[in-house]
Design an enzyme around this catalytic site. Structure first.
Site, PDB file in Angstrom:
ATOM      1  N   HIS A  69       0.840  -1.209   0.000  1.00 54.02           N
ATOM      2  CA  HIS A  69       0.000   0.000   0.000  1.00 54.02           C
ATOM      3  C   HIS A  69       0.865   1.245   0.000  1.00 54.02           C
ATOM      4  O   HIS A  69       2.072   1.172   0.283  1.00 54.02           O
ATOM      5  CB  HIS A  69      -0.868   0.012   1.265  1.00 54.02           C
ATOM      6  CG  HIS A  69      -0.038   0.193   2.502  1.00 54.02           C
ATOM      7  ND1 HIS A  69       0.541  -0.873   3.163  1.00 54.02           N
ATOM      8  CD2 HIS A  69       0.385   1.307   3.143  1.00 54.02           C
ATOM      9  CE1 HIS A  69       1.249  -0.419   4.180  1.00 54.02           C
ATOM     10  NE2 HIS A  69       1.180   0.908   4.184  1.00 54.02           N
ATOM     11  N   THR A  71       0.661   4.604   2.094  1.00 52.45           N
ATOM     12  CA  THR A  71      -0.033   5.268   3.211  1.00 52.45           C
ATOM     13  C   THR A  71      -0.316   6.725   2.864  1.00 52.45           C
ATOM     14  O   THR A  71       0.565   7.429   2.380  1.00 52.45           O
ATOM     15  CB  THR A  71       0.848   5.246   4.491  1.00 52.45           C
ATOM     16  OG1 THR A  71       1.237   3.908   4.765  1.00 52.45           O
ATOM     17  CG2 THR A  71       0.133   5.831   5.691  1.00 52.45           C
ATOM     18  N   HIS A 155       5.104   6.454  -1.041  1.00 54.53           N
ATOM     19  CA  HIS A 155       5.872   5.241  -1.347  1.00 54.53           C
ATOM     20  C   HIS A 155       5.067   4.002  -1.016  1.00 54.53           C
ATOM     21  O   HIS A 155       4.068   4.079  -0.291  1.00 54.53           O
ATOM     22  CB  HIS A 155       7.150   5.213  -0.491  1.00 54.53           C
ATOM     23  CG  HIS A 155       6.833   5.039   0.958  1.00 54.53           C
ATOM     24  ND1 HIS A 155       6.474   6.099   1.759  1.00 54.53           N
ATOM     25  CD2 HIS A 155       6.736   3.934   1.735  1.00 54.53           C
ATOM     26  CE1 HIS A 155       6.195   5.653   2.972  1.00 54.53           C
ATOM     27  NE2 HIS A 155       6.336   4.329   2.986  1.00 54.53           N
ATOM     28  N   THR A 157       6.083   0.492   0.811  1.00 53.58           N
ATOM     29  CA  THR A 157       7.145  -0.290   1.455  1.00 53.58           C
ATOM     30  C   THR A 157       7.078  -1.716   0.911  1.00 53.58           C
ATOM     31  O   THR A 157       6.036  -2.359   0.968  1.00 53.58           O
ATOM     32  CB  THR A 157       6.962  -0.314   2.988  1.00 53.58           C
ATOM     33  OG1 THR A 157       7.094   1.012   3.475  1.00 53.58           O
ATOM     34  CG2 THR A 157       8.021  -1.193   3.658  1.00 53.58           C
TER      35      THR A 157
HETATM   36  O1  ACK Z   1       5.245   1.722   4.792  1.00 54.31           O
HETATM   37  P1  ACK Z   1       4.365   2.614   5.507  1.00 54.31           P
HETATM   38  O2  ACK Z   1       3.895   3.850   4.854  1.00 54.31           O
HETATM   39  O3  ACK Z   1       4.949   2.964   6.942  1.00 54.31           O
HETATM   40  O4  ACK Z   1       3.108   1.793   6.011  1.00 54.31           O
HETATM   41  C1  ACK Z   1       3.127   1.559   7.398  1.00 54.31           C
HETATM   42  C2  ACK Z   1       1.784   1.839   8.022  1.00 54.31           C
HETATM   43  O5  ACK Z   1       1.835   3.159   8.515  1.00 54.31           O
HETATM   44  C3  ACK Z   1       1.442   0.886   9.164  1.00 54.31           C
HETATM   45  O6  ACK Z   1       2.454   0.873  10.091  1.00 54.31           O
HETATM   46  C4  ACK Z   1       3.106   3.726   8.274  1.00 54.31           C
HETATM   47  N1  ACK Z   1       3.485   4.481   9.477  1.00 54.31           N
HETATM   48  C5  ACK Z   1       3.747   3.997  10.711  1.00 54.31           C
HETATM   49  N2  ACK Z   1       4.018   5.009  11.557  1.00 54.31           N
HETATM   50  C6  ACK Z   1       3.928   6.169  10.849  1.00 54.31           C
HETATM   51  C7  ACK Z   1       4.097   7.555  11.157  1.00 54.31           C
HETATM   52  N3  ACK Z   1       4.411   7.971  12.387  1.00 54.31           N
HETATM   53  N4  ACK Z   1       3.936   8.448  10.163  1.00 54.31           N
HETATM   54  C8  ACK Z   1       3.626   8.060   8.920  1.00 54.31           C
HETATM   55  N5  ACK Z   1       3.431   6.766   8.563  1.00 54.31           N
HETATM   56  C9  ACK Z   1       3.587   5.830   9.508  1.00 54.31           C
HETATM   57  C10 ACK Z   1       4.040   2.596   7.980  1.00 54.31           C
END
Ligand code: ACK
Length: 224
Positions: A69, A71, A155, A157
């Protein structure tokens, strides 16, 4: 008694369709295999292993993170600041469960994370919260981040090294983009079939695709 408010999700984002997810997993694994065999990469393998002359198997090094995904908003079930406001935005409600196409323009590989860089359209940027690029990152840690265009952190992940949280991928991406824009030019550049590969020091690699890869996705939310 008041009706209970609906719980907020862990995060909102665009989720790749499952058949797209499979394709992306395969093609990005292929890329890791290619990278692994490049002399330029082998020269810097110690930045991944911490030991000189030790080979690294990148396919084993990163743990895949699903669902794949991009985010838009990390809500932490409402604990994250501004989560409720985001959930209540009309554009978020209107876009929920709708289809979109994500444009993947490159890949990053660092000793911590493996990710795909997404280039957002104007329409998609409407779902990108203001300030999301810098969210949770002290400015002192990423000088120059404010000069990057909105949505630079977008992005997918693809994998994380053992003990690394997925949130790191966006931070690694921003760091790479800042390095690319700065004075420091990429140390080594190699032309691959997929695009241009650059090395940015300290185990950081960026592959800029020759042509963007379009991925079908749905705007939705995720809760564990
Ligand atoms: O790869 P990502 O964008 O990085 O997808 C996961 C998702 O949320 C579930 O953990 C993102 N994530 C985790 N903590 C944060 C944060 N503090 N700020 C922005 N994105 C986050 C993580």
């Amino acid at each position: 008694t008041q009706p209970k408010e609906p719980a907020l999700p862990l995060f909102y984002g665009w989720f790749l369709l499952s058949e797209v997810e499979e394709k992306i997993k395969c093609s990005t694994m292929e890329f890791l295999k290619t990278l692994d065999t490049l002399e330029a990469f082998k020269k810097h393998a110690n930045e991944f292993t911490g030991a000189a002359d030790k080979e690294v198997d990148l396919e084993q090094y990163f743990q895949i993170q699903t669902p794949l995904h991009c985010t838009t908003r990390f809500c932490d079930y409402g604990k994250a600041e501004g989560a409720k406001e985001y959930a209540e935005l009309q554009v978020v409600k209107d876009s929920y469960d709708t289809a979109t196409e994500l444009s993947v323009v490159g890949l990053i590989v660092t000793p911590r994370t493996f990710g795909a860089r997404v280039s957002l359209t104007t329409e998609q940027l409407a779902l990108w919260p203001t300030g999301a690029d810098k969210e949770g990152i002290p400015e002192a840690d990423l000088p120059g981040v404010e000069a990057l265009p909105e949505g630079s952190r977008a992005h997918v992940t693809l994998g994380c090294a053992a003990g690394v949280e997925a949130v790191q991928t966006g931070i690694d991406l921003l760091e790479i983009l800042i390095l690319q824009q700065g004075e420091e030019k990429a140390a080594s550049v190699e032309e691959l079939e997929l695009g241009t590969l650059s090395y940015l020091g300290e185990g950081r690699w960026y592959l800029q695709f020759r042509e963007a890869v379009t991925c079908d996705a749905t705007f939705s939310s995720f809760s564990e």
